[in-house]
Enzyme design. Structure first.
Site, mmCIF file in Angstrom:
data_model
loop_
_atom_site.group_PDB
_atom_site.id
_atom_site.type_symbol
_atom_site.label_atom_id
_atom_site.label_comp_id
_atom_site.label_asym_id
_atom_site.label_seq_id
_atom_site.Cartn_x
_atom_site.Cartn_y
_atom_site.Cartn_z
ATOM 1 N N HIS A 187 1.949 -1.218 5.151
ATOM 2 C CA HIS A 187 2.374 -0.155 4.252
ATOM 3 C C HIS A 187 3.845 0.137 4.478
ATOM 4 C CE1 HIS A 187 2.438 3.647 2.077
ATOM 5 N NE2 HIS A 187 1.370 3.174 1.470
ATOM 6 N N ASP A 195 -6.232 0.182 -0.018
ATOM 7 C CA ASP A 195 -6.864 -0.857 -0.836
ATOM 8 C C ASP A 195 -7.916 -1.669 -0.090
ATOM 9 O OD1 ASP A 195 -5.519 -0.678 -3.410
ATOM 10 O OD2 ASP A 195 -3.725 -1.051 -2.223
#
Ligand SMILES: CC(C)(COP(=O)(O)OP(=O)(O)OC[C@H]1O[C@@H](n2cnc3c(N)ncnc32)[C@H](O)[C@@H]1OP(=O)(O)O)[C@@H](O)C(=O)NCCC(=O)NCCS
Length: 370
Positions: A255, A306
């Site tokens: 991320h 996700d």
């Protein structure tokens, strides 16, 4: 500076992401609190109006959202005319664009009209996604129900029958978790578009197109494709080691902001485990957990939102190419919050580029070029 990393591009009172401590806050409320106690409708209200609603306010807001679920018949006709192979994200992007031509507020882009358009878009996105799946598969289109929550009604329109409490609650929590995330790529795209004083439908189209990419909202679909390819828990280690050796990115990990666990992954991991037990197919969770441990141990990347949403949606029986559209259904609330915030204190967003091209070139006529 590459990828605008760590660049602060706006003041915002909507959402705070603390990448160091793995915290996500909507309007001062911790995502863990909201995931455990709130509902998607309440979170939309919170994001847009900056406070938790009173009972009467929530009832009237939820009712308002529920009454705008239907699509104009011309829009349904346009969907029926689309090629059946069209991706749900392509359909979503196109139909949102088309809806602007049928919006009752027309070219009125005042704050009040934009808020009404935001309500309609938030209500209509689930209908577009569910209808497209029915149209391409030749199933009957269900009229949206107004006495169900957004999550329950979406599952009803998609599956053709009202779904059980656990499935509905799982989707509702997933929608809360995906609702906003500060200046992620699609929200930034929406704000850039809104800052030109274009309309909310145009800004939403920009956001949907941006969310579609595999480095953003498209990652959840890639995760489930990987799990299906791995097939069995015993194959996890060789499969992932091969990806490492080939320097491939493992989707659902890493991320730009979080350097520790993505707080949203915590809830999705629990849901994935529970749904695995409930459906009698624990292997999707078992494989996911094994991948997570391996990627963390060897590469020090944490799972992001996700990763576990992939197995959750799969076990809810949702078709794979609807995973990213479901992200869009939820993120519509965040896009709208940011568009409204941008418009409330607007200035055109127009950065500069560092020029790295040639200088002082002399024009040569085409006949003399070699
Ligand atoms: C989310 C993401 C786009 C953030 O990207 P970023 O901050 O620009 O980081 P980069 O893509 O530049 O990656 C930096 C390094 O980490 C590696 N890396 C990043 N994510 C990785 C992953 N999921 N698997 C393996 N390696 C990864 C890159 O290969 C790169 O290595 P290098 O320096 O040796 O070339 C990135 O982590 C990624 O592509 N993840 C997979 C897609 C995904 O899950 N997206 C959803 C985000 S919520």
């Amino acid at each position: 500076m590459s990828g605008l990393e760590d660049v602060v591009a706006a003041d915002s009172a909507i959402c705070a992401v603390d990448g160091k401590n793995g915290r996500l806050i909507y309007r001062g409320y911790d995502i863990h609190d909201l995931a455990e106690h709130s509902t998607f409708e309440e979170v939309v209200y919170l994001l847009w109006f900056g406070k938790l609603p009173l009972k009467a306010e929530l009832e009237s807001f939820s009712k308002e959202l529920a009454t705008h679920r239907a699509l104009p018949k011309e829009v349904v006709a346009a969907m029926n005319a689309m090629p059946k192979k069209a991706l749900p994200m392509e359909v979503l992007r196109t139909i949102v664009s088309l809806l602007s031509m049928y919006d009752p507020d027309g070219l009125d882009d005042s704050k009040e009209a934009t808020t009404r358009k935001a309500i309609r878009l938030t209500s209509q996105l689930p209908t577009i996604v569910a209808y497209w799946d029915c149209i391409r598969e030749g199933r009957e289109l269900k009229e949206p129900k107004t006495d169900l929550t957004l999550a329950a009604n979406f599952l009803y329109m998609l599956r053709g029958a009202v779904q059980d409490e656990v499935s509905t609650k799982s989707l509702d929590i997933a929608l809360i978790l995906h609702a906003d995330h500060e200046l992620n790529a699609s929200t930034f795209a929406a704000r850039v578009a809104a800052a030109t004083l274009t309309d909310i439908h145009s800004a939403t189209v920009a956001a949907i197109g941006t969310l579609k990419g595999p480095l953003h909202g498209g990652a959840n679909q890639e995760v489930i494709k990987m799990l299906l390819e791995i097939k069995e828990p015993a194959n996890v280690t060789p499969f992932i080691q091969k990806m490492f050796a080939e320097h491939k990115k493992v989707m659902g990990f890493g991320h730009r902001v979080y350097k520790t666990e993505d707080p949203r992954a915590h809830h999705l991991r629990i849901m994935s485990e529970e749904l695995g037990k409930r459906t009698g197919e624990p292997k999707w969770f078992i494989m996911s957990k094994a991948i997570e441990e391996l990627v963390l141990k060897e590469k020090h990347f944490y799972a992001n939102v996700d990763f576990y949403s992939a197995s959750v949606y799969y076990m809810l029986g949702i078709p794979i190419d609807l995973f990213t559209p479901i992200f869009a259904i939820s993120r519509m609330s965040g896009w709208a919050a940011h568009i409204l915030e941008q418009l409330a204190n607007n200035r055109l967003i127009r950065p500069r580029a560092e020029y790295t091209g040639l200088h002082e070139q002399k024009y040569v006529s085409i006949s003399q070029r070699s």
